[in-house]
Design an enzyme around this catalytic site. Structure first.
Site, short mmCIF file in Angstrom:
data_model
loop_
_atom_site.label_atom_id
_atom_site.label_comp_id
_atom_site.label_asym_id
_atom_site.label_seq_id
_atom_site.Cartn_x
_atom_site.Cartn_y
_atom_site.Cartn_z
N GLU A 49 0.87 -1.17 0.00
CA GLU A 49 0.00 0.00 0.00
C GLU A 49 0.92 1.23 0.00
O GLU A 49 1.81 1.32 0.84
CB GLU A 49 -0.88 0.00 1.25
CG GLU A 49 -1.84 1.15 1.24
CD GLU A 49 -2.74 1.23 2.47
OE1 GLU A 49 -2.73 0.29 3.29
OE2 GLU A 49 -3.44 2.26 2.60
N ARG A 274 5.17 -12.59 9.89
CA ARG A 274 5.76 -11.25 9.70
C ARG A 274 7.15 -11.22 10.28
O ARG A 274 7.40 -11.84 11.31
CB ARG A 274 4.97 -10.20 10.49
CG ARG A 274 3.64 -9.83 9.99
CD ARG A 274 3.05 -8.78 10.91
NE ARG A 274 3.44 -7.44 10.51
CZ ARG A 274 2.86 -6.79 9.51
NH1 ARG A 274 1.89 -7.35 8.82
NH2 ARG A 274 3.25 -5.58 9.19
N LYS A 284 4.44 0.74 9.44
CA LYS A 284 4.51 2.02 8.73
C LYS A 284 3.92 3.16 9.56
O LYS A 284 4.40 4.28 9.51
CB LYS A 284 3.78 1.91 7.39
CG LYS A 284 4.66 1.25 6.33
CD LYS A 284 4.00 1.26 4.98
CE LYS A 284 2.98 0.16 4.89
NZ LYS A 284 2.43 -0.03 3.54
P1 ATP Z 1 2.69 -2.14 8.02
O1 ATP Z 1 2.08 -2.87 9.15
O2 ATP Z 1 4.15 -1.88 8.19
O3 ATP Z 1 1.92 -0.92 7.61
P2 ATP Z 1 1.43 -3.54 5.91
O4 ATP Z 1 1.27 -5.01 5.93
O5 ATP Z 1 0.23 -2.72 6.15
O6 ATP Z 1 2.64 -3.17 6.83
P3 ATP Z 1 1.62 -3.34 3.08
O7 ATP Z 1 2.10 -2.23 2.26
O8 ATP Z 1 0.19 -3.65 3.04
O9 ATP Z 1 2.07 -3.04 4.56
O10 ATP Z 1 2.50 -4.64 2.82
C1 ATP Z 1 2.83 -5.14 1.56
C2 ATP Z 1 3.21 -6.59 1.71
O11 ATP Z 1 4.32 -6.72 2.59
C3 ATP Z 1 2.08 -7.39 2.30
O12 ATP Z 1 1.98 -8.60 1.59
C4 ATP Z 1 2.50 -7.61 3.72
O13 ATP Z 1 1.95 -8.79 4.21
C5 ATP Z 1 4.03 -7.63 3.61
N1 ATP Z 1 4.63 -7.20 4.87
C6 ATP Z 1 4.41 -6.07 5.55
N2 ATP Z 1 5.09 -6.05 6.70
C7 ATP Z 1 5.77 -7.22 6.77
C8 ATP Z 1 6.66 -7.82 7.71
N3 ATP Z 1 6.98 -7.21 8.85
N4 ATP Z 1 7.16 -9.05 7.44
C9 ATP Z 1 6.86 -9.67 6.30
N5 ATP Z 1 6.03 -9.17 5.38
C10 ATP Z 1 5.48 -7.95 5.59
MG MG Z 2 -1.52 -2.72 4.90
#
Ligand code: ATP
Ligand code: MG
Length: 590
Positions: A49, A274, A284
């Site tokens: 995102e 994660r 984020k």
């Molecule tokens: P955040 O919690 O940091 O905002 P998010 O999951 O909302 O992370 P996205 O931009 O939606 O962020 O993530 C893109 C991809 O990266 C998704 O498939 C998500 O599952 C993966 N991802 C995000 N954070 C992690 C992490 N800590 N470890 C492994 N994969 C991750």
């Molecule tokens: Mg997200």
């Protein structure tokens, strides 16, 4: 990056992957390939995102998605999951593109946006309404939340749940046309308010939001929610294996419900753990707080766990890929030691970083018996780990700088470096013996005087005599002045997310995470160091040239000090295991 354009053009391009043990996701893919489930195709996607910069957690997901597809000759898409106009920006899109490339992966022509599918998603919503599977609800978000029930009690059906198809179609059309204010109505899937899975209790598919989108402008005032957008986007792109993090496990039944009801291509969602790291936050939202509240100097502050931050700090993409391969994936969330990441970083930098000499806290060393005007060019090895890296020359003269720490007037036991009467080796220089010191009015040593032995050029001892210590130095007349930024962990506590009542995670910030050392003396070869160049400062650690550098005035970030605590832990564990193995036969014999 397309390393081999003549290779099957359809194959995803990824740098050669470090080998890692097999894992459950690979096993699923292998079995799907064997059963012919997706006609032999492996197609993954990385779906960020664009509401912040990528971090180390994303690196794990990127390596996994691109790595698995490449391994099976498949494809990987980069797709922006841009369904929330309020938090998303072009700046983030640009940074994400830069960071995935830097990590070494290539989506070729397959760059997509969920917003590309807004019309199709809208049409599918209409299809579900027509089939009696979705309805317009007039309840507020708060009322919907209340009516959802709990894990132990069922939800309550909305009074608007049984509207006719015609009424729903009319209302949804008016939602889209902008007739209603934000939050006044939603479109919900009609599933089961008594489902044990809360995600299936008539989840919201669309909300009204009169907000401009970074790509579609004011075209839309209704936006699909993640659950209605993600699986369908996967389906449109013919993604076979939709790999996501564990918190989406409970969403999988809903993911499946939508694609099944719509009768469209059915990707398989697979969840993994994660990444979380000690002394680090990987969210984020929290990283945005650090940036917005000025705790760091931006998303690319070298203390940040963002890919742009670690890049500026001097991390290599190879180190991150090796680390991601080593941690693997599992079905339970855990925390990885930051020391393990740093171990993979040192392992890689050791191979590629040129050795140079730099003095961070200079102390003048005068060699009284060395001629005043003489300058010798001493030969120094650039990288003992890399024969091809060759040698360079370093000027040696009568007045040098050494590290303040390398001299003690009154040395404690175990201190083998320079002190009055003691002989040490100047790396690639000569052996010198300290004869006297000069002090300032307050008694601080400001100059160390010594004599050198001309028979020890290059630091050799033809008579075989031993010196206990070798120290680094820089010729005063030739030194380049530079700034060095030393970093410690951004957080002082192992789990920055755990806080006392009433405090937030910023209470755990390490007040000493940055120390600027401004009058360092660097060997002259560093005057030309280009931004991003990585070095090992002998005996001190790995350093990388910062973009703040000016011509003739380089600024260095300390990437990581030399001492590898992780290697020690590993060694201890291995020795214990070996000892255990050696012990057990005896135990059996008893
Ligand atoms: P955040 O919690 O940091 O905002 P998010 O999951 O909302 O992370 P996205 O931009 O939606 O962020 O993530 C893109 C991809 O990266 C998704 O498939 C998500 O599952 C993966 N991802 C995000 N954070 C992690 C992490 N800590 N470890 C492994 N994969 C991750
Ligand atoms: Mg997200």
């Amino acid at each position: 990056m397309n390393a081999n354009p003549s290779k099957d053009a359809a194959a995803a391009t990824a740098p050669e992957q470090p080998t890692s043990p097999s894992n459950f996701i690979r096993d699923i893919i292998v079995s799907d390939l064997e059963s012919g489930k997706y006609a032999g195709q492996v197609h993954t996607r990385f779906p960020p995102e664009p509401n912040g910069y990528l971090h180390l957690g994303h690196a794990k997901s990127i390596c996994l998605n691109f790595g698995l597809a490449a391994e099976f000759g498949g494809l990987t898409n980069l797709r922006f999951d841009d369904t929330n106009p309020e938090k998303e920006e072009q700046e983030y899109v640009d940074s994400i593109i830069r960071d995935v490339r830097w990590l070494g992966f290539d989506w070729e022509t397959r760059l997509f946006y969920a917003s590309d599918y807004f019309q199709q998603l809208h049409d599918w919503a209409v299809q579900l309404i027509t089939a009696g599977k979705a309805y317009v609800d007039d309840l507020t978000a708060e009322e919907i939340r209340k009516g959802r029930g709990t894990l132990t009690s069922p939800g309550v059906e909305s009074p608007y749940r049984n509207r006719s198809v015609e009424e729903n179609l009319g209302l949804f059309e008016r939602m889209r046309a902008g007739e209603f204010p934000d939050g006044s109505r939603t479109l919900r899937a009609k599933i089961d308010m008594a489902s044990p899975n809360l995600n299936l209790r008539d989840p919201v598919m669309y909300r009204i939001l009169h907000a401009d989108h970074h790509r579609t402008g004011s075209k839309w005032c209704i936006y699909p929610l993640y659950d209605f957008a993600h699986g369908q986007s996967d389906s449109i792109e013919k993604v076979t294996h939709s790999i996501c993090t564990l918190e989406f496990e409970d969403h999988r039944p809903l993911y499946n419900w939508f694609v099944e009801q719509l009768g469209i291509f059915h990707p398989r969602q697979i969840e993994f753990d994660r990444l979380s790291l000690t002394y680090t936050v990987l969210s984020k939202r929290k990283l945005l707080t650090l940036v917005n509240d000025g705790h760091v100097q931006g998303w690319d502050d070298p203390r940040m766990p963002t890919l742009s931050g670690v890049r500026r700090r001097g991390y290599t993409p190879e180190a991150l890929r090796n680390f991601c391969a080593a941690i693997g994936v599992s079905k339970t969330n855990g925390t990885i030691e930051l020391a393990m990441l740093e171990h993979y970083l040192r392992e890689d930098l050791n191979k590629r970083a040129s050795r140079v000499m730099a003095v961070l806290r200079p102390l003048k060393l005068v060699i009284d018996n060395y001629p005043e005007d003489k300058v010798e060019q001493m030969e120094a090895v650039n990288n003992p780990e890399d024969g091809a890296a060759g040698t360079r020359t370093v000027p040696f003269s009568r007045v040098l700088y050494i590290e303040q720490d390398d001299f003690r007037e009154d040395p404690p036991k175990q201190f083998y470096r320079l002190s009055p009467g003691r002989e040490v080796r100047l790396r690639y220089g000569y052996l010198v013996t300290c004869t006297r010191v000069v002090k300032d009015a307050s008694g601080n040593v400001i100059e160390v005087h010594c004599t050198y032995d001309p028979a020890t050029r290059g630091g050799n001892t033809p008579d075989g005599r031993k010196v206990k210590s070798t120290i680094h130095w820089v010729s005063a007349a030739h030194a380049v002045n530079g700034e060095v930024r030393l970093y410690e962990n951004l957080f002082a506590t192992e789990d920055p997310n755990s806080v006392e009542e009433g405090k937030d995670f910023t209470a755990n910030l390490n007040p000493n995470s940055l120390e600027v050392v401004s009058s360092c003396k660097l060997e002259p070869s560093l005057a030309q160091a280009g931004v991003g160049a990585r070095y090992q400062f002998e005996r001190l650690g790995y350093f990388c040239v910062d973009p703040d550098s000016k011509p003739g005035a380089p600024v260095f970030n300390r990437t990581v000090p030399l001492r590898d605590t992780w290697a020690k832990i590993e060694k201890r564990v291995n020795t214990e295991v070996t000892k255990e193995n050696m012990r057990s036969p005896r135990k059996q014999a008893q």
